[in-house]
Design an enzyme around this catalytic site. Sequence first.
Site, PDB file in Angstrom:
ATOM      1  N   TYR A  87      17.424 -12.798   0.931  1.00  0.00           N
ATOM      2  CA  TYR A  87      18.436 -11.771   1.226  1.00  0.00           C
ATOM      3  C   TYR A  87      18.263 -11.201   2.642  1.00  0.00           C
ATOM      4  O   TYR A  87      19.236 -11.077   3.400  1.00  0.00           O
ATOM      5  CB  TYR A  87      18.351 -10.662   0.166  1.00  0.00           C
ATOM      6  CG  TYR A  87      19.218  -9.468   0.474  1.00  0.00           C
ATOM      7  CD1 TYR A  87      20.593  -9.495   0.242  1.00  0.00           C
ATOM      8  CD2 TYR A  87      18.668  -8.307   1.023  1.00  0.00           C
ATOM      9  CE1 TYR A  87      21.385  -8.397   0.542  1.00  0.00           C
ATOM     10  CE2 TYR A  87      19.463  -7.213   1.326  1.00  0.00           C
ATOM     11  CZ  TYR A  87      20.817  -7.262   1.081  1.00  0.00           C
ATOM     12  OH  TYR A  87      21.611  -6.179   1.395  1.00  0.00           O
TER      13      TYR A  87
ATOM     14  N   VAL B 194      26.557  -3.409   8.292  1.00  0.00           N
ATOM     15  CA  VAL B 194      26.020  -2.283   9.065  1.00  0.00           C
ATOM     16  C   VAL B 194      25.709  -2.657  10.517  1.00  0.00           C
ATOM     17  O   VAL B 194      25.427  -1.784  11.335  1.00  0.00           O
ATOM     18  CB  VAL B 194      24.774  -1.640   8.414  1.00  0.00           C
ATOM     19  CG1 VAL B 194      25.112  -0.973   7.097  1.00  0.00           C
ATOM     20  CG2 VAL B 194      23.654  -2.647   8.255  1.00  0.00           C
TER      21      VAL B 194
ATOM     22  N   LYS C 108      27.249 -11.493   2.554  1.00  0.00           N
ATOM     23  CA  LYS C 108      27.427 -11.476   1.097  1.00  0.00           C
ATOM     24  C   LYS C 108      28.634 -12.330   0.676  1.00  0.00           C
ATOM     25  O   LYS C 108      28.711 -12.775  -0.465  1.00  0.00           O
ATOM     26  CB  LYS C 108      27.565 -10.022   0.604  1.00  0.00           C
ATOM     27  CG  LYS C 108      26.248  -9.244   0.785  1.00  0.00           C
ATOM     28  CD  LYS C 108      26.388  -7.742   0.555  1.00  0.00           C
ATOM     29  CE  LYS C 108      25.055  -7.037   0.843  1.00  0.00           C
ATOM     30  NZ  LYS C 108      25.165  -5.567   0.843  1.00  0.00           N
TER      31      LYS C 108
END
Length: 304
Positions: free
Chosen positions: A188, A258, A66
């Site tokens: 994404y 994550v 991001k």
Amino acid sequence: MNYQAILNQIQKDIKPYLGQGKVADYIPALAGIDPIKFGMSIHTVDGIHAHIGDAQENFSIQSISKILTLTMAIAANDAGIWKRVGREPSGSKFNSLIQLELEQGIPRNPFINAGAHVITDIICSHIREPKEAILEFVRMISMNDQIDFDYAVAQSERETGNRNLAMGYFMKSFGNIHNKVREVLDVYFHQCSLSMSCSDLSKAFLYLANEGVIPSSEKAIIPKKASDRINALMLTCGMYDSVGDFAYRVGLPSKSGVGGGIVSIVPGEMSIAVWSPGLSESGNSLAGTKALELFVNYTGKTIF
Ligand code: GLU
């Protein structure tokens, strides 16, 4: 300062923490990662680097991507960015839908999933081949042409990404996604699947430690002001729902994913990347956070 000696010490200190925490398994392709893995790497703006453990092993960078897309959206000079995404910590889970309803489809910040979807949507509006552009960008800043998406991870996310798709369609209903939701989410899922090592990551994000300029090539990526602001957003929004605790313990602009990676910036000095897949309750690498805390304690390198 002998950074290699400090990292060697951290490698000893961190042993009891390895294997603690829980490997993210909501993306099936990530579930099988060895929880004992640990790597750490630093690159300084003066060209010094040091590495320990599995620092050269690739892993899924997930939400660390991001920062890449935010940088690309800022570099694209999209005037509408901050009308479509906020700059406040969310105080709720990275994939929560609740705030979106209350706040008319405007995500709190670019580092929660919904905010990252809007940023990726902006890139899709400006760039014809967004996936190729992301690859080109990350290869350029990390100086590694081998970096690629992990297509199995991207596919795994696509198959299980109902919540991300729900967010995308929900924001589209408010007019805050301009392209086709499935196309934006495809980009994404691929950006999240980027497979990189700690060494790649600490080199890649050196421009954020050096006023927006890659130190070795002197190539300007973004203006100083934009680099300062990305650091500000990382400090306030980069560590899921425990930014406060992380700022208290480590005190560096950081972004985690994550996959168990964390990137931290010491403005003016260096970029640090750490990886250990076991996550704490808040979703941040447990051993990775501890390693950064130790690094700051040993070196005094904190922004406070
Ligand atoms: N690809 C992950 C998701 O969208 C990223 C999560 C993260 O690393 O925060 O759920």
